[in-house]
Design a protein around this motif. Structure first.
Motif, short mmCIF file in Angstrom:
data_model
loop_
_atom_site.label_atom_id
_atom_site.label_comp_id
_atom_site.label_asym_id
_atom_site.label_seq_id
_atom_site.Cartn_x
_atom_site.Cartn_y
_atom_site.Cartn_z
N VAL A 96 0.84 -1.20 0.00
CA VAL A 96 0.00 0.00 0.00
C VAL A 96 0.87 1.25 0.00
N GLY A 97 0.24 2.37 -0.31
CA GLY A 97 0.94 3.66 -0.32
C GLY A 97 0.11 4.66 -1.09
N LEU A 98 0.48 5.92 -1.00
CA LEU A 98 -0.17 6.96 -1.80
C LEU A 98 0.13 6.73 -3.28
N PRO A 99 -0.64 7.35 -4.18
CA PRO A 99 -0.29 7.26 -5.61
C PRO A 99 1.12 7.80 -5.86
N ASN A 100 1.82 7.20 -6.81
CA ASN A 100 3.14 7.67 -7.27
C ASN A 100 4.26 7.61 -6.23
N VAL A 101 4.19 6.65 -5.30
CA VAL A 101 5.29 6.52 -4.33
C VAL A 101 6.24 5.39 -4.71
N ASP B 283 13.58 12.57 5.71
CA ASP B 283 12.30 11.86 5.57
C ASP B 283 12.43 10.41 6.01
N TYR B 284 13.55 9.78 5.65
CA TYR B 284 13.80 8.40 6.08
C TYR B 284 13.92 8.33 7.60
N MET B 285 14.70 9.23 8.19
CA MET B 285 14.94 9.18 9.64
C MET B 285 13.64 9.42 10.43
N ALA B 286 12.79 10.33 9.94
CA ALA B 286 11.50 10.58 10.60
C ALA B 286 10.63 9.32 10.53
N LEU B 287 10.66 8.66 9.38
CA LEU B 287 9.89 7.43 9.19
C LEU B 287 10.42 6.32 10.11
N LYS B 288 11.73 6.25 10.24
CA LYS B 288 12.35 5.23 11.10
C LYS B 288 11.92 5.40 12.56
N ASN C 228 4.44 18.01 -2.48
CA ASN C 228 5.83 17.93 -2.00
C ASN C 228 6.02 16.66 -1.16
N ILE C 229 7.28 16.35 -0.85
CA ILE C 229 7.62 15.12 -0.11
C ILE C 229 7.60 15.39 1.39
N ASN C 230 6.86 14.55 2.12
CA ASN C 230 6.85 14.62 3.58
C ASN C 230 6.44 13.23 4.08
N SER C 231 7.42 12.44 4.50
CA SER C 231 7.16 11.02 4.79
C SER C 231 6.14 10.82 5.90
N LEU C 232 6.23 11.63 6.97
CA LEU C 232 5.30 11.44 8.09
C LEU C 232 3.87 11.82 7.71
N ARG C 233 3.73 12.90 6.93
CA ARG C 233 2.38 13.28 6.48
C ARG C 233 1.79 12.18 5.61
N ASP C 234 2.62 11.64 4.69
CA ASP C 234 2.14 10.59 3.79
C ASP C 234 1.77 9.33 4.57
N LEU C 235 2.60 8.99 5.55
CA LEU C 235 2.33 7.84 6.41
C LEU C 235 1.01 8.03 7.14
N GLU C 236 0.84 9.24 7.69
CA GLU C 236 -0.37 9.55 8.47
C GLU C 236 -1.63 9.50 7.60
N THR C 237 -1.51 9.95 6.35
CA THR C 237 -2.67 9.94 5.44
C THR C 237 -3.26 8.54 5.34
N VAL D 215 6.60 4.27 1.35
CA VAL D 215 6.58 5.72 1.60
C VAL D 215 7.70 6.36 0.77
N ARG D 216 7.35 7.39 0.03
CA ARG D 216 8.34 8.06 -0.82
C ARG D 216 9.27 8.94 0.01
N CYS D 217 10.57 8.68 -0.12
CA CYS D 217 11.58 9.47 0.59
C CYS D 217 12.61 10.04 -0.39
N PHE D 218 12.28 10.08 -1.67
CA PHE D 218 13.19 10.65 -2.67
C PHE D 218 12.52 11.86 -3.34
N LYS D 219 13.35 12.77 -3.82
CA LYS D 219 12.84 13.95 -4.53
C LYS D 219 13.08 13.78 -6.03
N ASN D 220 12.05 14.07 -6.82
CA ASN D 220 12.16 14.02 -8.28
C ASN D 220 11.03 14.87 -8.85
#
Length: 364
Positions: A6-11, A219-224, A116-125, A102-107
């Motif tokens: 699972v995950g948000l679209p485009n992760v 973003d990775y460290m916050a997710l960890k 924009n990228i924010n791992s904790l927000r995406d996780l929470e969603t 969870v997306r932790c890369f910028k592109n």
């Protein structure tokens, strides 16, 4: 046993799924390119099986397998039916555990649904949608239990468990974060909460961050940190790179990994972690016809393990002749194992261990 990705679209969910399974799920740069879940069966990497194959030169090589399901990307409001919300939640209900990408890369070329990228927000969603669905279920259960208590006061303990869960869910915590003892968990047997399912967080990082832990990636460290609070595992992979690695054969793959400075691919680590997350172990059978890994749950006794091969093996179980894989490697051959007194005969109460090499004796 199924694991839902699972995950948000485009992760990077479908990219990861394609790399895992070679199934070729559509992977496009817009929401909901995965609508019906794609399903793929994946072999569990096992160097012990490779060792036995080298020893026996068998006609057939059969690894253990697990099933991965690529579930549609989620958006806010899924628990109220937004996007493909109802389908998403029903598909999660059907899996045994969750791989949360969870997306932790910028592109800049790959759009993010929130800009924009924010791992904790995406996780929470995603977690909040599971939590909202669970709150509804727990509230219904509390109402039912209260009504039933009018005639059965012994249900007070059950009510306390659901009220404890409701309080945590209302604070935005996943059910798996709530400390419950064995008797409290038994109350949940017929209430399958989505946020209680075991989870592995997959941080999809950039290609230049895979050779070690990406400690400079905030973003990775916050997710960890969040994974640690939930007692969950986290694995960093680059899904796009894994897709490229998956297309290489054995020798090329090994050389490529060595160039990257890593011992095994992120996919192999993820598959092994998934197997462990489901509480699964493998016992092995070996001979000139076939070497095979058989999947059982931890704690399975010898007759139950024998039944995985055929019900007659369980029904007529006499004994299990067992060698531990480590003992075989240490001694070098089955004859040397016997001479060292490490070839064991075990009865019906023996609890199987991961890596046991087994010959079952039975009579029907």
């Amino acid at each position: 046993m199924k694991l839902g990705i699972v995950g948000l679209p485009n992760v990077g969910k479908s990219t990861l799924f394609n790399a895992l399974t070679g199934a070729g799920a559509e992977s496009a740069n817009y929401p909901f390119c995965t609508i019906e879940p794609n399903v793929g069966v994946v072999a569990v990497p096992d160097s012990r099986l490779d060792y036995l194959a080298e020893m026996h030169k068998p006609e057939k090589y059969t690894p253990a397998v697990i099933e991965f399901v690529d579930i549609a990307g989620l958006v806010k409001g899924a628990s109220q039916g937004e996007g493909l919300g109802n389908k998403f939640l029903s598909h999660i209900r059907e899996v045994d555990a969750i791989i949360h990408v969870v997306r932790c890369f910028k592109n800049d070329n790959i759009i993010h649904v929130d800009g924009n990228i924010n791992s904790l927000r995406d996780l929470e969603t995603i977690n909040l949608e599971l939590i909202f669905s669970d709150i509804e279920m727990v509230e219904r259960r509390i109402d039912r239990t209260k009504k039933a208590m009018k005639g059965d006061k012994t249900l007070a303990g059950e009510l306390a468990v659901f009220e404890k869960l409701h309080a945590a869910l209302s604070e935005g915590k996943c059910a798996r974060e709530v400390e419950l003892d064995e008797s409290e968990r038994e109350c949940l047997y017929d209430t399958p909460l989505l946020s209680m399912k075991p989870v592995i967080y997959v941080a999809n990082v950039s290609e230049d961050e895979v050779s070690g832990e990406p400690v400079d990636n905030s973003d990775y460290m916050a997710l960890k940190e969040q994974a640690e609070r939930e007692h969950a595992q986290i694995i960093a992979v680059c899904a796009q790179l894994e897709a490229e690695i998956a297309e290489l054969d054995g020798e090329e793959k090994q050389m490529f990994l060595e160039d990257l400075g890593i011992a095994e691919s992120g996919l192999d680590r993820l598959i092994k972690a998934s197997y462990s997350l489901l509480g699964l172990i493998s016992y092995l059978t070996a001979g000139p016809q076939e070497v095979r890994a058989w999947t059982i749950t931890k704690g399975t006794k010898a007759p139950g393990a024998a039944g995985k091969i055929h019900s007659d093996f369980e029904r007529g179980f006499i004994r299990a002749e067992i060698v531990s894989f480590d003992d075989l490697v240490k001694c070098g051959s089955m004859n040397a194992v016997r001479e060292a007194g490490l070839y064991r005969s075990e009865g019906k109460d023996y609890v199987m261990k991961d890596g046991d090499i087994v010959l079952f004796r039975f009579n029907v």
